[in-house]
Motif scaffolding. Structure first.
Motif, short mmCIF file in Angstrom:
data_model
loop_
_atom_site.label_atom_id
_atom_site.label_comp_id
_atom_site.label_asym_id
_atom_site.label_seq_id
_atom_site.Cartn_x
_atom_site.Cartn_y
_atom_site.Cartn_z
N GLY A 133 0.78 -1.23 0.00
CA GLY A 133 0.00 0.00 0.00
C GLY A 133 0.81 1.28 0.00
N LYS A 134 2.14 1.18 0.08
CA LYS A 134 2.97 2.38 0.04
C LYS A 134 2.90 3.01 -1.35
CE LYS A 134 6.30 0.91 3.52
NZ LYS A 134 7.69 0.53 3.77
N PRO A 135 3.03 4.32 -1.43
CA PRO A 135 2.96 4.98 -2.74
C PRO A 135 4.17 4.60 -3.60
CG PRO A 135 3.51 6.57 -1.03
CD PRO A 135 3.22 5.27 -0.33
N THR A 136 3.96 4.62 -4.91
CA THR A 136 5.06 4.35 -5.83
C THR A 136 5.92 5.60 -5.95
OG1 THR A 136 3.69 4.99 -7.71
CG2 THR A 136 3.75 2.65 -7.16
N GLU A 137 7.14 5.39 -6.42
CA GLU A 137 8.09 6.49 -6.59
C GLU A 137 7.64 7.44 -7.69
OE1 GLU A 137 12.57 6.83 -8.33
OE2 GLU A 137 12.14 5.13 -7.05
N SER A 138 7.09 6.89 -8.77
CA SER A 138 6.70 7.69 -9.94
C SER A 138 5.35 7.23 -10.45
CB SER A 138 7.73 7.52 -11.06
OG SER A 138 9.00 7.94 -10.63
N GLU A 139 4.66 8.15 -11.13
CA GLU A 139 3.37 7.78 -11.70
C GLU A 139 3.57 7.08 -13.05
OE1 GLU A 139 1.25 11.39 -13.47
OE2 GLU A 139 2.67 12.28 -12.05
N PHE A 140 2.62 6.24 -13.38
CA PHE A 140 2.64 5.57 -14.67
C PHE A 140 1.37 5.91 -15.42
CE2 PHE A 140 1.95 2.37 -17.82
CZ PHE A 140 3.20 2.25 -18.38
N PRO A 141 1.51 6.28 -16.71
CA PRO A 141 2.76 6.49 -17.43
C PRO A 141 3.44 7.78 -16.97
CG PRO A 141 0.90 7.08 -18.83
CD PRO A 141 0.33 6.52 -17.55
N PRO A 142 4.75 7.86 -17.20
CA PRO A 142 5.48 9.08 -16.81
C PRO A 142 4.90 10.31 -17.51
CG PRO A 142 7.01 7.33 -17.38
CD PRO A 142 5.64 6.85 -17.77
N PRO A 143 4.97 11.48 -16.88
CA PRO A 143 4.41 12.71 -17.46
C PRO A 143 4.93 13.00 -18.87
CG PRO A 143 5.11 13.11 -15.21
CD PRO A 143 5.55 11.72 -15.56
N GLU A 144 6.20 12.68 -19.13
CA GLU A 144 6.75 12.93 -20.48
C GLU A 144 6.03 12.09 -21.53
OE1 GLU A 144 10.30 13.12 -17.57
OE2 GLU A 144 8.53 11.89 -17.82
N VAL A 145 5.67 10.87 -21.17
CA VAL A 145 4.94 10.01 -22.10
C VAL A 145 3.56 10.60 -22.36
CG1 VAL A 145 3.84 7.74 -22.35
CG2 VAL A 145 6.21 7.90 -21.52
N VAL A 146 2.90 11.04 -21.32
CA VAL A 146 1.57 11.64 -21.47
C VAL A 146 1.65 12.85 -22.40
CG1 VAL A 146 -0.32 12.79 -20.25
CG2 VAL A 146 0.78 10.77 -19.25
N GLU A 147 2.66 13.67 -22.22
CA GLU A 147 2.81 14.85 -23.08
C GLU A 147 3.09 14.45 -24.53
OE1 GLU A 147 5.12 19.14 -23.26
OE2 GLU A 147 5.18 17.95 -21.42
N LEU A 148 3.97 13.48 -24.73
CA LEU A 148 4.29 13.04 -26.10
C LEU A 148 3.10 12.37 -26.78
CD1 LEU A 148 7.92 11.73 -25.57
CD2 LEU A 148 7.23 13.60 -27.09
N GLU A 149 2.19 11.78 -26.00
CA GLU A 149 1.00 11.16 -26.59
C GLU A 149 0.18 12.19 -27.36
OE1 GLU A 149 -1.36 7.71 -24.62
OE2 GLU A 149 -0.79 9.11 -23.03
N GLY A 150 0.22 13.42 -26.93
CA GLY A 150 -0.57 14.47 -27.57
C GLY A 150 0.02 15.04 -28.85
N PHE A 151 1.25 14.69 -29.18
CA PHE A 151 1.88 15.20 -30.39
C PHE A 151 1.29 14.53 -31.62
CE2 PHE A 151 6.11 17.29 -29.23
CZ PHE A 151 5.72 17.60 -27.95
N PRO A 152 1.23 15.26 -32.75
CA PRO A 152 0.81 14.61 -33.99
C PRO A 152 1.84 13.56 -34.41
CG PRO A 152 1.58 16.84 -34.42
CD PRO A 152 1.57 16.66 -32.93
N SER A 153 1.45 12.72 -35.36
CA SER A 153 2.34 11.63 -35.80
C SER A 153 3.70 12.17 -36.22
CB SER A 153 1.71 10.88 -36.97
OG SER A 153 2.57 9.87 -37.42
N PHE A 154 4.73 11.40 -35.88
CA PHE A 154 6.09 11.76 -36.27
C PHE A 154 6.40 11.30 -37.68
CE2 PHE A 154 6.65 11.06 -31.53
CZ PHE A 154 6.62 12.40 -31.21
N LEU A 155 5.51 10.50 -38.29
CA LEU A 155 5.77 9.98 -39.64
C LEU A 155 5.30 10.96 -40.70
CD1 LEU A 155 4.76 6.24 -39.18
CD2 LEU A 155 7.03 7.22 -39.21
#
Length: 146
Positions: free
Chosen positions: A124-146
């Motif tokens: 029940g102890k809190p985790t060190e980091s949230e999943f997914p990491p904030p950088e992943v969440v931000e990159l999810e919003g980018f348009p396709s890289f292709l």
């Protein structure tokens, strides 16, 4: 973005699902040897699940090369449970001489570190980091890289 690299890949026709996107985005957590993907081919009960590959990230003159290290983790959207996959493949790779015992140990240690850092703890102890990491969440919003 910071310690995370995002990249897109076209899904091979034999793996595409009718009516679904044909591109997947993956994220490399450079400091952790982890590749994270929310596969667009996951439908039904698996829709929205994250697929986590333990990987070796090799830096070359041309960029990055990702080597799969067999052990995988699947995490649902709520993150309250998870599945560890392909430890049998890890064991077979060790048995076949495709991995040294030391490298196999590294994979197991990296898997446990990832789980301890991001996934719910039994105590029940809190985790060190949230999943997914904030950088992943931000990159999810980018348009396709292709």
């Amino acid at each position: 973005m910071g310690r995370v690299v995002g990249y897109d890949v076209r899904i091979l026709p034999q793996y595409q699902v009718a009516g679904r996107p044909t591109v997947d985005r993956s994220y490399l957590l450079l400091d952790e040897g982890v590749q994270v993907t929310k596969p667009v081919v996951f439908t039904g009960a698996l829709e929205g699940w994250w697929y986590v590959d333990l990987v070796e990230i090799e830096r070359t003159g041309d960029g990055l090369v990702v080597h799969d290290l067999y052990a995988d983790v699947m995490i649902p959207p709520a993150g309250d449970q998870y599945r560890i996959l392909d430890l049998d493949e890890l064991g077979e790779a060790l048995r076949a001489g495709q991995l040294t015992a030391a490298r196999c140990a590294d994979v197991l240690v990296a898997t446990q570190r990832f789980m301890d850092r991001y996934l719910p703890r039994a105590d029940g102890k809190p985790t060190e980091s949230e999943f997914p990491p904030p950088e992943v969440v931000e990159l999810e919003g980018f348009p396709s890289f292709l």
